[in-house]
Write a protein that holds these residues in place. Structure first.
Motif, PDB file in Angstrom:
ATOM      1  N   ARG A  21       0.828  -1.217   0.000  1.00  0.00           N
ATOM      2  CA  ARG A  21       0.000   0.000   0.000  1.00  0.00           C
ATOM      3  C   ARG A  21       0.856   1.257   0.000  1.00  0.00           C
ATOM      4  O   ARG A  21       0.515   2.256  -0.638  1.00  0.00           O
ATOM      5  CB  ARG A  21      -0.942  -0.013   1.204  1.00  0.00           C
ATOM      6  CG  ARG A  21      -2.110  -0.957   0.958  1.00  0.00           C
ATOM      7  CD  ARG A  21      -3.246  -0.723   1.888  1.00  0.00           C
ATOM      8  NE  ARG A  21      -3.809   0.624   1.836  1.00  0.00           N
ATOM      9  CZ  ARG A  21      -4.896   0.989   2.486  1.00  0.00           C
ATOM     10  NH1 ARG A  21      -5.536   0.111   3.224  1.00  0.00           N
ATOM     11  NH2 ARG A  21      -5.337   2.222   2.414  1.00  0.00           N
ATOM     12  N   LEU A  22       1.962   1.207   0.712  1.00  0.00           N
ATOM     13  CA  LEU A  22       2.856   2.380   0.722  1.00  0.00           C
ATOM     14  C   LEU A  22       3.422   2.612  -0.678  1.00  0.00           C
ATOM     15  O   LEU A  22       3.503   3.751  -1.152  1.00  0.00           O
ATOM     16  CB  LEU A  22       4.003   2.179   1.719  1.00  0.00           C
ATOM     17  CG  LEU A  22       3.615   2.268   3.197  1.00  0.00           C
ATOM     18  CD1 LEU A  22       4.790   1.853   4.075  1.00  0.00           C
ATOM     19  CD2 LEU A  22       3.146   3.683   3.564  1.00  0.00           C
ATOM     20  N   HIS A  25       0.760   4.124  -2.789  1.00  0.00           N
ATOM     21  CA  HIS A  25       0.481   5.495  -2.350  1.00  0.00           C
ATOM     22  C   HIS A  25       1.534   6.479  -2.880  1.00  0.00           C
ATOM     23  O   HIS A  25       1.201   7.565  -3.359  1.00  0.00           O
ATOM     24  CB  HIS A  25       0.449   5.525  -0.820  1.00  0.00           C
ATOM     25  CG  HIS A  25       0.206   6.877  -0.241  1.00  0.00           C
ATOM     26  ND1 HIS A  25      -1.060   7.394  -0.063  1.00  0.00           N
ATOM     27  CD2 HIS A  25       1.066   7.846   0.175  1.00  0.00           C
ATOM     28  CE1 HIS A  25      -0.968   8.604   0.444  1.00  0.00           C
ATOM     29  NE2 HIS A  25       0.308   8.904   0.601  1.00  0.00           N
ATOM     30  N   LEU A 205       1.884   5.664   7.340  1.00  0.00           N
ATOM     31  CA  LEU A 205       1.981   6.934   6.591  1.00  0.00           C
ATOM     32  C   LEU A 205       2.535   8.054   7.468  1.00  0.00           C
ATOM     33  O   LEU A 205       3.355   8.868   7.019  1.00  0.00           O
ATOM     34  CB  LEU A 205       0.594   7.353   6.093  1.00  0.00           C
ATOM     35  CG  LEU A 205       0.137   6.826   4.754  1.00  0.00           C
ATOM     36  CD1 LEU A 205      -1.208   7.447   4.383  1.00  0.00           C
ATOM     37  CD2 LEU A 205       1.178   7.125   3.663  1.00  0.00           C
TER      38      LEU A 205
END
Ligand code: DC
Length: 215
Positions: A21-22, A25, A205
């Motif tokens: 996901r990072l 993103h 995040l």
């Protein structure tokens, strides 16, 4: 210089989901370094090896190609168990080192950064990574997640078996002499035991934002 995010932690801690996901993103490349050890293990198993022959394990590691990394059998428990054995062999780690370092330094497709997840990314592979996360969760929470995942795939496996396998794998990954699973001094700890995916991602995040500031 590429921006590197190192994500380390034990099996089923949620580090893979967070790392993927990072990467999405930030628009970075993603490398699941465990899949390299799994690919070496699978090649070795298919060649009839049992993990006791270091030279055969190194040959398996050196022969990894893109097809190996896409093989669904990488995710099988037998492959994971052999992966944790070959990962304890320093010559196998050496054989896979340059590939990981090159990926971090020059991410594919000219992407501006890379996220690598594994056990020794923040400590050995990318000690200069801008962001380091160490993702943990109680072993029972990890066993529950892994058990759900396996039964969700239609596999019949007892929770106790999954728990025992995880404990054995943790012990091998943490106790081995070569690049054991360890938190780098400058890694941000994220405990996902009581966090759902969104809460864990927010924590990751936040950690990234604090380390990337001023880049
Ligand atoms: O994360 P995984 O379960 O796919 O990893 C498979 C095995 O590879 C695991 O036992 C630990 C090992 N590994 C390692 O030693 N170093 C890494 N950077 C990644 C994985």
């Amino acid at each position: 210089m590429s921006m590197v995010i190192a994500v380390d932690g034990p099996t089923a801690s949620g580090k893979g989901t967070l790392a993927r996901r990072l990467a999405a993103h930030f628009g970075f490349a993603y490398l699941d370094t465990g899949s390299l050890y799994r690919a070496a293990a699978l090649r070795l198993l298919r060649a009839g090896g049992d993990g006791s022959d270091v030279a055969a394990a190194v040959t398996a590691a050196q022969g990894i190609g893109p097809d190996d990394l896409a093989d669904p059998a990488l995710r099988e428990e037998a492959t994971g168990n052999m992966a944790s054995r070959v990962a304890a062999l320093q010559p196998v780690r050496d054989a896979l080192f340059a590939l990981q370092r090159d990926f971090a330094a020059c991410p594919p497709a000219g992407l501006p950064g890379a996220v690598l997840d594994g056990r020794d990314i923040g400590t050995v592979v990318c000690p200069d990574a801008r962001v380091k996360l160490f993702v943990i969760a109680d072993v029972t929470a990890r066993a529950r997640r892994r058990h759900l995942e396996l039964t969700g795939q239609g596999r019949e496996v007892a929770y106790e078996t999954v728990l025992r396998d995880l404990e054995a794998r943790d012990a091998r990954d943490s106790a081995r002499a070569s690049a054991p699973l360890a938190r780098a001094d400058d890694a941000v700890l994220i405990d996902t035991t009581k966090l759902d995916i969104e809460a864990a991602f927010s924590a990751a995040l936040e950690a990234c934002a604090s380390r990337m500031d001023g880049s």
